[in-house]
Design a protein around this motif. Structure first.
Motif, short mmCIF file in Angstrom:
data_model
loop_
_atom_site.label_atom_id
_atom_site.label_comp_id
_atom_site.label_asym_id
_atom_site.label_seq_id
_atom_site.Cartn_x
_atom_site.Cartn_y
_atom_site.Cartn_z
N ASP A 153 -7.49 8.44 -5.49
CA ASP A 153 -7.23 7.61 -4.30
C ASP A 153 -5.87 6.90 -4.43
N CYS A 154 -5.64 6.33 -5.62
CA CYS A 154 -4.39 5.59 -5.84
C CYS A 154 -3.20 6.54 -5.72
N LYS A 155 -3.34 7.74 -6.24
CA LYS A 155 -2.25 8.72 -6.17
C LYS A 155 -1.98 9.13 -4.71
N ASN A 156 -3.04 9.41 -3.97
CA ASN A 156 -2.85 9.80 -2.56
C ASN A 156 -2.16 8.70 -1.76
N ILE A 157 -2.60 7.45 -1.98
CA ILE A 157 -2.02 6.34 -1.21
C ILE A 157 -0.56 6.11 -1.63
N ALA A 158 -0.28 6.28 -2.92
CA ALA A 158 1.11 6.18 -3.39
C ALA A 158 1.95 7.25 -2.71
N ASP A 159 1.48 8.49 -2.70
CA ASP A 159 2.24 9.61 -2.10
C ASP A 159 2.40 9.44 -0.59
N ASP A 160 1.35 8.97 0.07
CA ASP A 160 1.38 8.88 1.53
C ASP A 160 2.27 7.75 2.04
N LYS B 64 1.47 5.10 -8.10
CA LYS B 64 0.04 5.19 -8.41
C LYS B 64 -0.35 4.13 -9.44
N GLU B 65 0.49 3.99 -10.48
CA GLU B 65 0.20 3.03 -11.56
C GLU B 65 0.20 1.60 -11.03
N GLU B 66 1.17 1.29 -10.18
CA GLU B 66 1.24 -0.07 -9.63
C GLU B 66 0.03 -0.37 -8.76
N ILE B 67 -0.40 0.62 -8.00
CA ILE B 67 -1.57 0.42 -7.14
C ILE B 67 -2.81 0.19 -8.00
N LEU B 68 -2.97 1.02 -8.99
CA LEU B 68 -4.12 0.91 -9.89
C LEU B 68 -4.13 -0.46 -10.57
N ASP B 69 -2.96 -0.86 -11.02
CA ASP B 69 -2.83 -2.14 -11.71
C ASP B 69 -3.20 -3.30 -10.77
N TYR B 70 -2.76 -3.22 -9.52
CA TYR B 70 -3.08 -4.26 -8.53
C TYR B 70 -4.60 -4.33 -8.29
N ILE B 71 -5.20 -3.15 -8.18
CA ILE B 71 -6.64 -3.11 -7.88
C ILE B 71 -7.47 -3.65 -9.05
N LEU B 72 -7.08 -3.27 -10.25
CA LEU B 72 -7.89 -3.63 -11.42
C LEU B 72 -7.70 -5.08 -11.86
N ASN B 73 -6.59 -5.71 -11.43
CA ASN B 73 -6.35 -7.07 -11.95
C ASN B 73 -6.45 -8.15 -10.89
#
Ligand SMILES: Nc1ncnc2c1ncn2[C@@H]1O[C@H](COP(=O)(O)OP(=O)(O)OP(=O)(O)O)[C@@H](O)[C@H]1O
Ligand SMILES: [Mg+2]
Length: 229
Positions: A207-214, A220-229
């Protein structure tokens, strides 16, 4: 009331098998929508989506899963490890019904958490009824937001709410986000699953990769980091 016949639907929309026809007619007789109000929105490989009208004049959306779906094996792979749906074995119809039920439950949960998703109305076997977004609202893929950054931030905020409520969307991308007057509405929750599913992490990362690409605003890493923290 005019008699509703299977033949009527058969000539109108040949996409339905007999079982599905009976199911549609049953929902219509129960008063969920008006006869003759069905019009197709999207005819897909796995599901067909229709617009219909209630007797109060409200538009609703009818998502019908095909019983002979080409992607059955893929659906099975994604639902067999969801702890809420253990013991499905390879019974095709049972799996499709569970798939529909899962989408309904996921939508309910998301509404409760305040994530913008269509309000689920009813599920019955392979059919899901839900609120119609827009008339209908276009997918982000076809109608990119004017203020991409603002829209993206809204998506991101909702990904975090989903994560905190213990659910990953599992198929999030510009195809499953509608642009409802410049506000995102997330749809297609049949893949969504809780963290005790072994494929949860894989889905979250995808999901994070798709949203990063779109959206091309955060990696992707920044999105994941935001979600997890
Ligand atoms: N509640 C809704 N309101 C407006 N449009 C909708 C709604 N639900 C679905 N749609 C439209 O129908 C299309 C297909 O719906 P959806 O994404 O749920 O199914 P799908 O991708 O065919 O199914 P799946 O991936 O579960 O097999 C969407 O892209 C959207 O255009
Ligand atoms: Mg979709």
């Amino acid at each position: 009331m005019a008699k509703i016949t299977k033949e009527k639907f058969k000539t109108k929309d040949s996409v339905f098998d007999n079982f599905t026809l009976k199911n549609i007619i049953s929902l219509m007789r129960k008063g969920f929508f008006l006869e003759d109000s069905l019009s197709p929105i999207k005819i897909g490989k796995e599901a067909v989506v229709f617009a219909a009208e209630t007797k109060e004049g409200k538009d609703i959306c009818i998502k019908i899963y095909r019983l002979e779906t080409a992607n059955f094996n893929q659906m099975y792979r994604y639902i067999k490890s969801d702890p809420r749906f253990i013991g499905l074995n390879h019974k095709m119809r049972k799996i499709i019904f569970a798939w529909v039920q899962r989408e309904y439950r996921n939508l309910l949960l998301m509404r409760k958490e305040g994530v913008p998703v269509p309000e689920p109305i009813k599920f019955q076997q392979n059919i899901l009824l839900m609120e119609m977004i827009g008339k209908p609202a276009p997918m982000v893929k076809d109608s990119p937001p004017k203020d991409v950054k603002k829209f993206f931030e809204e998506v991101l905020k909702n990904m975090k709410i989903m994560y905190n409520s213990g659910l990953v969307h599992g198929d999030l991308s510009k195809y499953n986000i509608l642009n409802d007057n410049e506000k995102p509405v997330l749809i297609d929750f049949s893949h969504s699953t809780p963290p005790n599913n072994p494929i949860y992490k894989e889905l979250l990362e995808r999901d994070c990769k798709n949203i990063a690409d779109d959206f091309k605003i955060m990696s992707k890493e920044e999105i994941l980091d935001y979600i997890l923290n």
